[in-house]
Write a protein that holds these residues in place. Structure first.
Motif, PDB file in Angstrom:
ATOM      1  N   TYR A  72       0.901  -1.148   0.000  1.00 22.71           N
ATOM      2  CA  TYR A  72       0.000   0.000   0.000  1.00 22.71           C
ATOM      3  C   TYR A  72       0.937   1.194   0.000  1.00 22.71           C
ATOM      4  CZ  TYR A  72      -3.774  -3.135   1.480  1.00 22.71           C
ATOM      5  OH  TYR A  72      -4.694  -4.134   1.555  1.00 22.71           O
ATOM      6  N   ALA A  80       2.638  -4.689   2.822  1.00 18.70           N
ATOM      7  CA  ALA A  80       1.612  -5.441   3.562  1.00 18.70           C
ATOM      8  C   ALA A  80       1.750  -6.954   3.412  1.00 18.70           C
ATOM      9  CB  ALA A  80       0.222  -4.997   3.127  1.00 18.70           C
ATOM     10  N   TYR A 122       3.616   1.112   2.430  1.00 20.95           N
ATOM     11  CA  TYR A 122       3.550   0.047   3.440  1.00 20.95           C
ATOM     12  C   TYR A 122       3.600  -1.321   2.777  1.00 20.95           C
ATOM     13  CZ  TYR A 122       2.331  -2.574   7.561  1.00 20.95           C
ATOM     14  OH  TYR A 122       2.367  -3.460   8.601  1.00 20.95           O
ATOM     15  N   PRO A 135      -1.994 -11.448  14.423  1.00 18.69           N
ATOM     16  CA  PRO A 135      -2.500 -10.263  15.118  1.00 18.69           C
ATOM     17  C   PRO A 135      -3.092  -9.250  14.146  1.00 18.69           C
ATOM     18  CG  PRO A 135      -0.090 -10.295  15.128  1.00 18.69           C
ATOM     19  CD  PRO A 135      -0.536 -11.590  14.517  1.00 18.69           C
ATOM     20  N   SER A 136      -3.848  -8.317  14.693  1.00 15.46           N
ATOM     21  CA  SER A 136      -4.465  -7.271  13.895  1.00 15.46           C
ATOM     22  C   SER A 136      -3.388  -6.532  13.089  1.00 15.46           C
ATOM     23  CB  SER A 136      -5.186  -6.324  14.852  1.00 15.46           C
ATOM     24  OG  SER A 136      -5.758  -5.290  14.136  1.00 15.46           O
ATOM     25  N   GLY A 137      -3.644  -6.297  11.821  1.00 18.37           N
ATOM     26  CA  GLY A 137      -2.711  -5.544  10.989  1.00 18.37           C
ATOM     27  C   GLY A 137      -1.634  -6.379  10.321  1.00 18.37           C
ATOM     28  N   CYS A 138      -1.671  -7.717  10.488  1.00 17.72           N
ATOM     29  CA  CYS A 138      -0.593  -8.543   9.935  1.00 17.72           C
ATOM     30  C   CYS A 138      -0.785  -8.847   8.457  1.00 17.72           C
ATOM     31  CB  CYS A 138      -0.436  -9.833  10.732  1.00 17.72           C
ATOM     32  SG  CYS A 138      -1.788 -10.987  10.490  1.00 17.72           S
ATOM     33  N   GLY A 139      -1.938  -8.493   7.903  1.00 16.41           N
ATOM     34  CA  GLY A 139      -2.131  -8.683   6.459  1.00 16.41           C
ATOM     35  C   GLY A 139      -3.155  -9.747   6.099  1.00 16.41           C
ATOM     36  N   LYS A 140      -3.954 -10.207   7.063  1.00 17.43           N
ATOM     37  CA  LYS A 140      -4.909 -11.283   6.804  1.00 17.43           C
ATOM     38  C   LYS A 140      -5.965 -10.873   5.772  1.00 17.43           C
ATOM     39  CE  LYS A 140      -6.231 -11.431  11.130  1.00 17.43           C
ATOM     40  NZ  LYS A 140      -5.404 -10.351  11.722  1.00 17.43           N
ATOM     41  N   SER A 141      -6.583  -9.717   6.008  1.00 16.59           N
ATOM     42  CA  SER A 141      -7.637  -9.273   5.077  1.00 16.59           C
ATOM     43  C   SER A 141      -7.047  -8.995   3.709  1.00 16.59           C
ATOM     44  CB  SER A 141      -8.334  -8.015   5.608  1.00 16.59           C
ATOM     45  OG  SER A 141      -9.010  -8.309   6.803  1.00 16.59           O
ATOM     46  N   THR A 142      -5.844  -8.429   3.687  1.00 14.61           N
ATOM     47  CA  THR A 142      -5.181  -8.153   2.408  1.00 14.61           C
ATOM     48  C   THR A 142      -4.968  -9.452   1.634  1.00 14.61           C
ATOM     49  OG1 THR A 142      -4.060  -6.270   3.427  1.00 14.61           O
ATOM     50  CG2 THR A 142      -3.143  -7.095   1.364  1.00 14.61           C
TER      51      THR A 142
HETATM   52  N1  LIG Z   1      -6.021   0.584   1.716  1.00 13.95           N
HETATM   53  C1  LIG Z   1      -4.929   0.630   2.498  1.00 13.95           C
HETATM   54  N2  LIG Z   1      -4.019   1.636   2.402  1.00 13.95           N
HETATM   55  C2  LIG Z   1      -2.922   1.662   3.178  1.00 13.95           C
HETATM   56  N3  LIG Z   1      -2.617   0.733   4.101  1.00 13.95           N
HETATM   57  C3  LIG Z   1      -3.479  -0.280   4.249  1.00 13.95           C
HETATM   58  C4  LIG Z   1      -4.686  -0.382   3.475  1.00 13.95           C
HETATM   59  N4  LIG Z   1      -5.332  -1.522   3.848  1.00 13.95           N
HETATM   60  C5  LIG Z   1      -4.572  -2.084   4.822  1.00 13.95           C
HETATM   61  N5  LIG Z   1      -3.466  -1.348   5.067  1.00 13.95           N
HETATM   62  C6  LIG Z   1      -2.416  -1.669   6.027  1.00 13.95           C
HETATM   63  O1  LIG Z   1      -1.898  -2.944   5.717  1.00 13.95           O
HETATM   64  C7  LIG Z   1      -1.707  -3.711   6.885  1.00 13.95           C
HETATM   65  C8  LIG Z   1      -2.481  -5.017   6.810  1.00 13.95           C
HETATM   66  O2  LIG Z   1      -3.856  -4.732   6.815  1.00 13.95           O
HETATM   67  P1  LIG Z   1      -4.947  -5.874   6.886  1.00 13.95           P
HETATM   68  O3  LIG Z   1      -4.690  -6.864   5.804  1.00 13.95           O
HETATM   69  O4  LIG Z   1      -6.276  -5.223   6.886  1.00 13.95           O
HETATM   70  O5  LIG Z   1      -4.635  -6.534   8.304  1.00 13.95           O
HETATM   71  P2  LIG Z   1      -5.477  -7.604   9.167  1.00 13.95           P
HETATM   72  O6  LIG Z   1      -6.669  -7.998   8.359  1.00 13.95           O
HETATM   73  O7  LIG Z   1      -4.531  -8.723   9.433  1.00 13.95           O
HETATM   74  O8  LIG Z   1      -5.851  -6.902  10.438  1.00 13.95           O
HETATM   75  C9  LIG Z   1      -2.132  -2.835   8.052  1.00 13.95           C
HETATM   76  O9  LIG Z   1      -0.988  -2.283   8.625  1.00 13.95           O
HETATM   77  C10 LIG Z   1      -2.993  -1.786   7.419  1.00 13.95           C
HETATM   78  O10 LIG Z   1      -2.898  -0.573   8.124  1.00 13.95           O
END
Ligand SMILES: Nc1ncnc2c1ncn2[C@@H]1O[C@H](COP(=O)(O)OP(=O)(O)O)[C@@H](O)[C@H]1O
Ligand SMILES: [Mg+2]
Length: 379
Positions: free
Chosen positions: A13, A18, A16, A37-44
């Motif tokens: 991103y 990810a 960042y 943990p939260s923010g580790c990239g799971k949703s991504t």
């Molecule tokens: N659209 C975006 N723009 C910038 N950074 C992003 C965006 N989406 C997610 N991030 C960053 O990427 C990292 C992983 O996000 P995410 O996959 O949502 O984590 P998780 O689902 O594990 O909590 C986080 O640090 C988040 O802040």
């Protein structure tokens, strides 16, 4: 049913990083849980599989077909979100049939698919209601039903149970596992909850800061974590960590010292030098209370700060300073001891805790596990 493969997937991103060179193969019909943990990239990672995020490099392969540049709608996947994302003005039946209506399928086919999904999810009585007339658990089932009606090759779940209360979460865990058994579909499930991972997964993928730390069956990862991160992440209450220093290095055996404990001897360890800072890990269920007088090598005194009576078991939080211990449940300077019985021990009690070195883990200065493999209980 489809297999899903990620090959060297990188995602940035703005500024960042990810996802970092994620390599992963999910077999047909597997239930894989990605946890971290939260923010580790799971949703991504999940959105990458779904095609809702474009990646910077690498490939996404579904059933042997490179779909990296395919639209989400062409990938044969269905995604279920934490937020349910139901349409409030539509009935349950309309919500569940939405994907098929968008795909302009014939009405008879939509009705049959909705009916079948409603049977599977026990929503037959709710079909004419609107989402606001349903409980949280029922709404989540409607969201799953909407995915089922599309007969996807792969189901993707993003923390679907996080908005439910504890009792309902347990119930839905069981339901999702049964659903997987019934449909036999490939399922990729994302959660920050290690209990969901341990209970539902055929295989767990542990993610940390955009990297895959380890992949394996729940009991394999529990018995043989590859590093201190996985060791500390899986297991409740969590593993205790003791800071120690390498004292001597001999043929096949090293000794360690940790403040407040007699020297510990570990066999079968390579790659360490005298003076190295290492970490000893011991799970709460492997700590026992021992008589101070016949305390063995691995034992230390402590004072009870908190007692949790859970009925079948008792959890003690122990202040064992000057031992440098950390436990992410109970904080620095504390040990967690789990006794498989009701215990009369009360706050303030002085006691001695000990463990068998065969149950302990040793992590090197870089966090990697150095102790030899431990047996994995057969299932
Ligand atoms: N659209 C975006 N723009 C910038 N950074 C992003 C965006 N989406 C997610 N991030 C960053 O990427 C990292 C992983 O996000 P995410 O996959 O949502 O984590 P998780 O689902 O594990 O909590 C986080 O640090 C988040 O802040
Ligand atoms: Mg997320």
């Amino acid at each position: 049913m489809s297999s899903v493969e990620l090959r060297k997937v990188d995602k940035h991103y703005a500024g960042y990083h990810a996802l970092k060179a994620v390599d992963l193969r999910i077999e047909k019909g597997e239930f894989v849980v990605m946890v971290g943990p939260s923010g580790c990239g799971k949703s991504t990672l999940l959105k990458t599989i779904a095609g809702l995020e474009t990646i910077n490099s690498g490939q996404v392969v579904i059933n042997g077909r490179d779909v990296t540049r395919e639209e989400p709608g062409d990938r044969g996947i269905a995604m279920v979100f934490q937020s349910y994302a139901l349409y409030p003005h539509m009935t349950v039946a309309e919500n569940m049939g939405f994907g098929l209506r968008m795909a302009k399928r014939p009405k008879a086919e939509i009705d049959a698919a909705v009916k079948r999904a409603a049977q599977i999810l026990r929503l037959e009585e709710q079909l004419d209601k609107r989402p606001k007339q349903l409980s949280g658990g029922q709404r989540q089932r409607v969201a799953i039903g909407r995915a089922i009606t599309r007969s996807p090759e792969v189901f993707l779940f993003d923390e679907p149970l996080s908005n439910l209360d504890a009792a309902l979460r347990t119930q839905m865990r069981v339901e999702l596992s049964s659903l997987h058994a019934q449909l036999g579909s490939t399922m990729v499930y994302v959660t920050h909850d290690q209990i969901e991972a341990m209970t539902m997964a055929d295989r767990i993928v542990v993610l940390n800061k955009g990297r895959v730390e380890q992949v394996g069956s729940p009991l394999e990862l529990y018995a043989n974590p590859a590093n201190i991160f996985v060791a500390g992440f899986l297991g409740a209450p969590r593993m205790n960590f003791i800071e120690a220093r390498v004292e001597t290095v001999g043929a096949g055996e090293i000794t360690l010292t940790a403040a407040g404990m007699p020297a510990l001897a570990f066999g079968g360890i390579d790659g360490l030098s005298a003076g190295d800072a290492v970490t000893v890990g011991i799970r709460p269920e492997n700590l026992h209370l021992v008589e101070a007088a016949n305390a063995r090598q691995a034992s230390f005194p402590g004072q009870v700060r908190l007692v949790e009576h859970l009925g079948r078991e008792t959890v003690l939080y122990l202040d064992a300073s000057p031992l440098q211990a950390t436990n992410s449940d109970s904080g620095t300077g504390n040990f967690t001891v789990q006794l498989n019985k009701v215990s009369p021990i009360s706050v303030g009690a002085q006691l001695t805790a000990g463990f068998d070195l065969a149950d302990a883990y040793l992590f090197g200065p870089d966090g990697r596990t150095l102790t030899p493999r431990k047996p994995v209980p057969a299932t």
